[in-house]
Design a protein around this motif. Sequence first.
Motif, PDB file in Angstrom:
ATOM      1  N   MET A   1     -97.408  -2.598 -65.199  1.00 34.91           N
ATOM      2  CA  MET A   1     -98.085  -1.301 -65.605  1.00 34.91           C
ATOM      3  C   MET A   1     -98.728  -0.589 -64.641  1.00 34.91           C
ATOM      4  SD  MET A   1     -96.730  -0.357 -68.568  1.00 34.91           S
ATOM      5  CE  MET A   1     -97.648   0.846 -69.116  1.00 34.91           C
ATOM      6  N   GLY A   2     -99.419  -1.338 -63.575  1.00 35.12           N
ATOM      7  CA  GLY A   2    -100.229  -0.748 -62.780  1.00 35.12           C
ATOM      8  C   GLY A   2    -101.589  -0.154 -63.370  1.00 35.12           C
ATOM      9  N   VAL A   3    -101.924  -0.551 -64.480  1.00 32.25           N
ATOM     10  CA  VAL A   3    -103.307  -0.019 -64.910  1.00 32.25           C
ATOM     11  C   VAL A   3    -104.536  -0.417 -64.012  1.00 32.25           C
ATOM     12  CG1 VAL A   3    -104.911  -0.312 -66.807  1.00 32.25           C
ATOM     13  CG2 VAL A   3    -102.448  -0.182 -67.213  1.00 32.25           C
ATOM     14  N   SER A   4    -104.439  -1.950 -63.706  1.00 27.94           N
ATOM     15  CA  SER A   4    -105.507  -2.136 -62.877  1.00 27.94           C
ATOM     16  C   SER A   4    -105.616  -1.614 -61.542  1.00 27.94           C
ATOM     17  CB  SER A   4    -105.288  -3.804 -62.404  1.00 27.94           C
ATOM     18  OG  SER A   4    -105.312  -4.412 -63.791  1.00 27.94           O
ATOM     19  N   SER A   5    -104.446  -1.290 -60.831  1.00 30.11           N
ATOM     20  CA  SER A   5    -104.406  -0.531 -59.535  1.00 30.11           C
ATOM     21  C   SER A   5    -104.875   0.740 -59.604  1.00 30.11           C
ATOM     22  CB  SER A   5    -102.826  -0.414 -59.135  1.00 30.11           C
ATOM     23  OG  SER A   5    -102.406  -1.682 -58.704  1.00 30.11           O
ATOM     24  N   GLY A  36    -109.146   6.624 -63.906  1.00 29.87           N
ATOM     25  CA  GLY A  36    -107.861   6.353 -63.135  1.00 29.87           C
ATOM     26  C   GLY A  36    -106.566   5.527 -63.873  1.00 29.87           C
ATOM     27  N   ALA A  37    -107.123   4.563 -64.735  1.00 27.15           N
ATOM     28  CA  ALA A  37    -106.290   3.646 -65.333  1.00 27.15           C
ATOM     29  C   ALA A  37    -105.525   4.514 -66.387  1.00 27.15           C
ATOM     30  CB  ALA A  37    -106.945   2.661 -66.040  1.00 27.15           C
ATOM     31  N   LEU A  38    -106.026   5.414 -67.004  1.00 32.07           N
ATOM     32  CA  LEU A  38    -105.391   6.201 -68.015  1.00 32.07           C
ATOM     33  C   LEU A  38    -104.183   7.179 -67.295  1.00 32.07           C
ATOM     34  CD1 LEU A  38    -108.127   7.406 -70.721  1.00 32.07           C
ATOM     35  CD2 LEU A  38    -106.320   5.359 -70.847  1.00 32.07           C
ATOM     36  N   LEU A  39    -104.611   7.781 -66.403  1.00 32.59           N
ATOM     37  CA  LEU A  39    -103.650   8.539 -65.591  1.00 32.59           C
ATOM     38  C   LEU A  39    -102.900   7.777 -64.991  1.00 32.59           C
ATOM     39  CD1 LEU A  39    -106.374  10.840 -63.640  1.00 32.59           C
ATOM     40  CD2 LEU A  39    -104.652  11.386 -65.381  1.00 32.59           C
ATOM     41  N   THR A  40    -102.799   6.421 -64.634  1.00 32.03           N
ATOM     42  CA  THR A  40    -101.595   5.571 -64.222  1.00 32.03           C
ATOM     43  C   THR A  40    -100.540   5.203 -65.244  1.00 32.03           C
ATOM     44  OG1 THR A  40    -103.207   4.907 -62.471  1.00 32.03           O
ATOM     45  CG2 THR A  40    -101.192   3.687 -62.886  1.00 32.03           C
ATOM     46  N   VAL A  41    -101.227   5.002 -66.644  1.00 31.07           N
ATOM     47  CA  VAL A  41    -100.323   4.627 -67.618  1.00 31.07           C
ATOM     48  C   VAL A  41     -99.385   5.880 -67.772  1.00 31.07           C
ATOM     49  CG1 VAL A  41    -100.281   4.138 -69.825  1.00 31.07           C
ATOM     50  CG2 VAL A  41    -101.951   3.028 -68.385  1.00 31.07           C
ATOM     51  N   PHE A  42    -100.222   7.046 -67.708  1.00 28.94           N
ATOM     52  CA  PHE A  42     -99.197   8.305 -68.212  1.00 28.94           C
ATOM     53  C   PHE A  42     -98.223   8.616 -66.954  1.00 28.94           C
ATOM     54  CE2 PHE A  42     -98.768  12.779 -67.740  1.00 28.94           C
ATOM     55  CZ  PHE A  42     -98.380  13.230 -69.013  1.00 28.94           C
ATOM     56  N   ALA A  43     -98.606   8.254 -65.844  1.00 33.80           N
ATOM     57  CA  ALA A  43     -97.619   8.598 -64.674  1.00 33.80           C
ATOM     58  C   ALA A  43     -96.470   7.577 -64.924  1.00 33.80           C
ATOM     59  CB  ALA A  43     -98.116   8.127 -63.185  1.00 33.80           C
ATOM     60  N   VAL A  44     -96.940   6.124 -65.245  1.00 35.69           N
ATOM     61  CA  VAL A  44     -95.870   5.115 -65.275  1.00 35.69           C
ATOM     62  C   VAL A  44     -94.913   5.427 -66.349  1.00 35.69           C
ATOM     63  CG1 VAL A  44     -95.540   2.663 -65.872  1.00 35.69           C
ATOM     64  CG2 VAL A  44     -97.030   3.309 -64.092  1.00 35.69           C
ATOM     65  N   TYR A  45     -95.454   6.109 -67.657  1.00 34.65           N
ATOM     66  CA  TYR A  45     -94.727   6.199 -68.868  1.00 34.65           C
ATOM     67  C   TYR A  45     -93.865   7.203 -68.451  1.00 34.65           C
ATOM     68  CZ  TYR A  45     -93.459   7.181 -73.621  1.00 34.65           C
ATOM     69  OH  TYR A  45     -92.758   7.395 -74.823  1.00 34.65           O
ATOM     70  N   CYS A  46     -94.209   8.319 -67.896  1.00 34.01           N
ATOM     71  CA  CYS A  46     -93.638   9.507 -67.515  1.00 34.01           C
ATOM     72  C   CYS A  46     -92.335   9.206 -66.634  1.00 34.01           C
ATOM     73  CB  CYS A  46     -94.153  10.601 -66.689  1.00 34.01           C
ATOM     74  SG  CYS A  46     -95.231  11.631 -67.988  1.00 34.01           S
ATOM     75  N   VAL A  47     -92.323   8.312 -65.725  1.00 33.52           N
ATOM     76  CA  VAL A  47     -91.296   7.707 -64.572  1.00 33.52           C
ATOM     77  C   VAL A  47     -90.280   6.960 -65.530  1.00 33.52           C
ATOM     78  CG1 VAL A  47     -91.005   6.656 -62.541  1.00 33.52           C
ATOM     79  CG2 VAL A  47     -93.034   8.175 -62.694  1.00 33.52           C
ATOM     80  N   ALA A  48     -90.921   6.251 -66.073  1.00 39.86           N
ATOM     81  CA  ALA A  48     -89.890   5.071 -66.706  1.00 39.86           C
ATOM     82  C   ALA A  48     -89.040   5.771 -67.967  1.00 39.86           C
ATOM     83  CB  ALA A  48     -90.815   3.905 -67.286  1.00 39.86           C
ATOM     84  N   GLY A  63     -93.928   0.726 -63.048  1.00 40.62           N
ATOM     85  CA  GLY A  63     -95.420   0.102 -62.954  1.00 40.62           C
ATOM     86  C   GLY A  63     -95.343  -0.450 -61.498  1.00 40.62           C
ATOM     87  N   THR A  64     -94.485  -1.342 -61.392  1.00 38.70           N
ATOM     88  CA  THR A  64     -94.524  -2.070 -59.860  1.00 38.70           C
ATOM     89  C   THR A  64     -94.578  -0.801 -58.673  1.00 38.70           C
ATOM     90  OG1 THR A  64     -93.399  -4.129 -60.725  1.00 38.70           O
ATOM     91  CG2 THR A  64     -93.626  -3.683 -58.284  1.00 38.70           C
ATOM     92  N   ALA A  65     -93.695  -0.049 -58.676  1.00 38.64           N
ATOM     93  CA  ALA A  65     -93.807   0.902 -57.683  1.00 38.64           C
ATOM     94  C   ALA A  65     -94.921   1.874 -57.405  1.00 38.64           C
ATOM     95  CB  ALA A  65     -92.355   1.939 -57.686  1.00 38.64           C
ATOM     96  N   ILE A  66     -95.462   2.382 -58.680  1.00 34.34           N
ATOM     97  CA  ILE A  66     -96.568   3.036 -58.569  1.00 34.34           C
ATOM     98  C   ILE A  66     -97.889   2.517 -58.292  1.00 34.34           C
ATOM     99  CG2 ILE A  66     -98.343   4.344 -60.091  1.00 34.34           C
ATOM    100  CD1 ILE A  66     -96.011   5.644 -61.536  1.00 34.34           C
ATOM    101  N   SER A  67     -97.961   0.988 -58.635  1.00 34.67           N
ATOM    102  CA  SER A  67     -98.873   0.077 -58.338  1.00 34.67           C
ATOM    103  C   SER A  67     -99.051  -0.332 -56.854  1.00 34.67           C
ATOM    104  CB  SER A  67     -98.967  -1.358 -59.169  1.00 34.67           C
ATOM    105  OG  SER A  67     -99.980  -2.179 -58.671  1.00 34.67           O
TER     106      SER A  67
END
Length: 243
Positions: A1-5, A36-48, A63-67
Amino acid sequence: MGVSSGAALGATAAMLTGASVSFFGLGAIGLFAFAGALLTVFAVYCVAKPGRGISAVHLLLAGTAISTLLSSMISLLMTFHHEQIVRVYLWTMGSFSSASWEKAAFLGVFVLFGTAVFWSGAGRLNIMLLGEEEAKCLGVDTGRLQRVFILVSSVLVAAAVSVSGIIGFVGLIVPHCVRIICGPDNRKVIPYSLLAGAAFLVACDTAARTMASPTEIPVGVVTSLFGAPYFIALLLKKRGKRS
């Protein structure tokens, strides 16, 4: 999901900019990491998310791509700020050295809320073990359940990472061990994983503080030393069963 990144990029930004804010025991690094973690989750969800729903494969790929993109951005920032490399590296390895009751209270709110949500949906998760189509036939709104669980679990991860840094493999190995011992019933797996994960981290943190005393090893290193071999063994075992 890229949350950690996403959390790592937020924390890196806080370190490099020297931001000085605090809220509920969290300093600038924790707050930036959480955001940063919350924004990443939002971005991954929108892309997926395609037009009709969300696919686990699309979610993992996004998640892999954004991470990867975020990790590259962190490396680029570190290239131009050599003096902060050690600080950023230690944060990404995770530590409980800055633990406080304020941070525990902050995290406790999210843990209690997330546990309540997961516990209330444990029965429907058990039905989903039969398969998505079968679960739909039995009246489970699988799409809504997936969205709720993805959102809540992502927020929980964001909150945890913001107070301790990135500590890997705990979420991979502990639930698998609990499932082997207690069976697949999520009404048991969820609470036991919560307790077992906490106990595992306490044990790893104790080892990190005593193995090379007076030097403290980042707790993320210890969890990876246990987690990576176990995860590899688990994959080999599953491959052996399929063959």
